[in-house]
Design a protein around this motif. Sequence first.
Motif, PDB file in Angstrom:
ATOM      1  N   LYS A  38       0.059   0.802   8.224  1.00 57.04           N
ATOM      2  CA  LYS A  38      -1.096  -0.102   8.279  1.00 57.04           C
ATOM      3  C   LYS A  38      -0.690  -1.542   7.972  1.00 57.04           C
ATOM      4  O   LYS A  38      -1.146  -2.474   8.603  1.00 57.04           O
TER       5      LYS A  38
ATOM      6  N   ASP B 286      -1.303   5.117   6.753  1.00 58.21           N
ATOM      7  CA  ASP B 286      -2.497   5.950   6.937  1.00 58.21           C
ATOM      8  C   ASP B 286      -2.018   7.345   7.330  1.00 58.21           C
ATOM      9  O   ASP B 286      -1.478   7.539   8.418  1.00 58.21           O
TER      10      ASP B 286
ATOM     11  N   GLU C 192      -4.811   6.716   2.431  1.00 54.50           N
ATOM     12  CA  GLU C 192      -3.688   5.782   2.433  1.00 54.50           C
ATOM     13  C   GLU C 192      -2.616   6.221   1.438  1.00 54.50           C
ATOM     14  O   GLU C 192      -2.918   6.624   0.319  1.00 54.50           O
TER      15      GLU C 192
END
Length: 493
Positions: free
Chosen positions: A145, A155, A161
Amino acid sequence: MSREILYVAEALSNEKGVSRDVIFEAIELALASATKKKHMKDMDVRVDIDRTTGKYDSFRRWTVVEDDEFESEDKEILLAEAKKTDADIEVGDVIEEQMDSVEFGRIAAQTAKQVILQKVREAEREQVVEMFEDRIGEVLSGIVKRVERGHVFIDVGSGIEAIVPREFGIPREKVKRGDRLKGLLVEVNRLNRGPILTLSRKSPDFMIELFKVEVPEISQGFLEIKGAARDPGHRAKIAVFSHDKKLDPIGACVGMRGSRVMSVANELGGERIDIILWDENPAQFMINAMSPAEIESIVVDEEKGSIDVAVNEAQLSQAIGRGGQNVRLASELTQWEINVLTTEQAEEKNEAEAMEFVREYEEKLDVDEDMAILLVQEGFSSIEEIAYVDEAELLNIDGFDEDLVEELRGRARDALLTQMIANEEKLESKKPADDLLGLELMNDKLAYMLADKGIRTRDDLADLATDELLELIEMDEADASELIMEARKHWFE
């Protein structure tokens, strides 16, 4: 307003994917907070919402405490006062009194908003923790990301995350947004406000897991990975063993035209991987681990956990590797300390060590140089061996008869006894005296540390100045001064 509470709970539960109970608990906390604001008191309030009807009641609470623990009349009540209404009540019990509830209107809803969102975030976080805490040691894959100061944020799916911290990444690896990246899950953090999944691309275990994916024979139980060592981004060694004699473990890991090992190397940023054949014999395993260098001879010292490796001088740089890389990885892989020597250096070292044994035998066994050399040549490397080895081994030496063997064994045992007595005297000289151990501010560890420095008694300590004590032992200056004053106390009494 009761139906509005039910509507809010249902909507948030569906939107955030958390249970209605979590939402209800958040609304109860928000209503309690709004109640305290309305009364402008730091009181203890509990709100109870009926999960079926949405109706709710509010209660003010006081905790029963002893006189010396009383701190707040808004939240606490003294035990004596509480017993006036309930004789059986005890310290720690809670008294509740129903009070007027605030409306779940705009102000209460605004107050509730942040509490609800916080509760939802906590619930979502807990869901992620529960989902991944049993998966530590697995390889996760995701899309990059962003990259911030060397930290890579990934991700891994469902909006979850993960982070590859800079110290867990492959040095100088170029990663950009949108790249697909893998990492070994090493930590699931409940406390961190940021990403709660920590991945490592630096760990040797990451390489091991990649091989398990690429080499099906490992998961089938035919092959076993015995260990791995890495210099991330540069070079690695992995030790493999085959439980099936018909299966070549190195060939299986390399794959057709190197496809399997190349796939792992590409994931590791082009790392060069040496696949090593594991052997239960430490010496042979060491020879394999030092590949591609060719080993002339090795000497194993099991007591020190070290191995001397001798190579031809032309092979020395290859055996050591750039910056010591090859020998360092081999040492990490085998769990032995490796000393690389040229053949000439090894011979000189062996000769020097042999002469040390010769001198020891001459001194402690009172034998001449020829006999001492003979004992060394026959492989005896300690006084203990001579004292307790089977008589037959000594009798097999040319020129040794029973009388000579008995005399040698007797001298060896006498030498060991003398050494043992000397060691005990040495230990006794380093033992702290009872008066030093008896000091109030003294502990055993500190006392033995002082005794090792020659400070065995209370008077020895009392004679020191503070700066002298600090030179001997690392400690706080105020503590050192106080300790010395305690040691001097008996002088003034």
